[in-house]
Design an enzyme around this catalytic site. Structure first.
Site, PDB file in Angstrom:
ATOM      1  N   MET A  64       0.832  -1.204   0.000  1.00  0.00           N
ATOM      2  CA  MET A  64       0.000   0.000   0.000  1.00  0.00           C
ATOM      3  C   MET A  64       0.857   1.239   0.000  1.00  0.00           C
ATOM      4  O   MET A  64       2.041   1.171   0.287  1.00  0.00           O
ATOM      5  CB  MET A  64      -0.889   0.001   1.247  1.00  0.00           C
ATOM      6  CG  MET A  64      -1.890  -1.139   1.285  1.00  0.00           C
ATOM      7  SD  MET A  64      -3.129  -0.964   0.018  1.00  0.00           S
ATOM      8  CE  MET A  64      -3.544  -2.656  -0.278  1.00  0.00           C
ATOM      9  N   CYS A  65       0.284   2.246  -0.312  1.00  0.00           N
ATOM     10  CA  CYS A  65       1.041   3.509  -0.427  1.00  0.00           C
ATOM     11  C   CYS A  65       1.887   3.786   0.813  1.00  0.00           C
ATOM     12  O   CYS A  65       1.692   3.158   1.856  1.00  0.00           O
ATOM     13  CB  CYS A  65       0.089   4.685  -0.616  1.00  0.00           C
ATOM     14  SG  CYS A  65      -1.182   4.435  -1.850  1.00  0.00           S
ATOM     15  N   ARG A  66       2.769   4.709   0.684  1.00  0.00           N
ATOM     16  CA  ARG A  66       3.571   5.185   1.812  1.00  0.00           C
ATOM     17  C   ARG A  66       3.367   6.696   1.890  1.00  0.00           C
ATOM     18  O   ARG A  66       3.338   7.375   0.852  1.00  0.00           O
ATOM     19  CB  ARG A  66       5.080   4.917   1.599  1.00  0.00           C
ATOM     20  CG  ARG A  66       5.452   3.486   1.241  1.00  0.00           C
ATOM     21  CD  ARG A  66       5.499   2.560   2.427  1.00  0.00           C
ATOM     22  NE  ARG A  66       4.197   2.119   2.843  1.00  0.00           N
ATOM     23  CZ  ARG A  66       3.981   1.335   3.915  1.00  0.00           C
ATOM     24  NH1 ARG A  66       4.980   0.930   4.670  1.00  0.00           N
ATOM     25  NH2 ARG A  66       2.761   0.969   4.244  1.00  0.00           N
TER      26      ARG A  66
END
Ligand code: GLN
Length: 250
Positions: free
Chosen positions: A1-3
């Site tokens: 998932m995004c950071r």
């Protein structure tokens, strides 16, 4: 998932903040260290928002952060004392494009989401239906993150305390979609609020500066992991960690 990552403190260049740290957001786009099963790399666009005397400025692109030489050049020339940045790993089924990348904004607010709304979109259709129709017609993108921003922004616009607005948004979405991962990050350039629900989150504090990030950007032993189901409330001087029902736990 995004950071994602937020910085509050003395002005630093965007390059110093995002590109130079050994495990900074730049590197996290191809070599994140703690994705917890939510994707592998973060190459589906990125965004940086920083505060100027007239308000936040945003730079978003649809491609991987390393494929944009403009960012490094811009970053060397741009210093800010409040920055929110994110690299995206699109959830399968969600559209690509710059408008789907955080940070999302409204007035002085910058917002990012790391995670996924489980059962999208049916699970949260009833929550979405309670929003003003114009909010739905003007979503940045048909993604879970953009809807989360619309839900949170609606509460902020009606005058809710930001910590309460995040708690209520997270609680409402978890009730409708319990397996969701909801790491939300919000700032007005002076203060910040961040939830940890399903994904990693760490805080590095002091002196007179504070960083909240999905992952530590270096090996400084002062990084503190945030436990799950917690809300970080911070400014550049100090921060508290509360449970998502509101009582301070550390
Ligand atoms: N689900 C969101 C999106 O697709 C956030 C992605 C993420 O955290 N990987 O943009």
């Amino acid at each position: 998932m995004c950071r994602h990552q937020l910085y509050l403190g003395p002005p630093v260049s965007l390059t110093q903040l995002l590109v130079e740290p050994p495990y900074g957001l730049y590197r996290q786009s191809w070599a994140p260290r703690d994705m917890r099963g939510g994707g592998t790399v973060n190459v589906d666009g990125f965004g940086v928002g920083w505060y100027t005397p007239t308000g936040p400025v945003r730079y978003r692109r649809a491609g991987p952060i390393w494929a944009d030489p403009g960012l490094v050049e811009l970053g060397r020339a741009t210093a800010a004392g409040a920055v929110l940045a994110a690299v995206r790993s699109a959830t399968p089924g969600m559209p690509f494009g710059e408008t789907a990348c955080a940070p999302f904004t409204d007035g002085r607010w910058l917002f990012s989401h790391n995670g996924v709304v489980a059962g999208w979109p049916d699970s949260v259709a009833a929550l979405a239906a309670a929003l003003p129709v114009t909010d739905l017609l003007t979503l940045d993108a048909p993604t879970d993150s953009a809807l989360l921003w619309a839900l949170l922004r609606h509460r902020l616009r009606s005058g809710a305390d930001p910590g309460t607005a995040i708690t209520d948004t997270v609680t409402g979405v978890l009730a409708a979609a319990p397996a969701s991962r909801l790491n939300l990050l919000l700032t007005d350039g002076e203060r910040a609020w961040a939830s940890a629900v399903g994904h990693s989150l760490s805080v590095l504090a002091g002196p007179e500066r504070l960083t909240i990030a999905s992952e530590p950007s270096d090996d400084d032993p002062a990084w503190r992991p945030v436990a799950d189901r917690r809300l970080v409330v911070a400014d550049r001087h100090t921060y508290t960690v509360e449970d998502l029902c509101g009582s301070t736990s550390s």
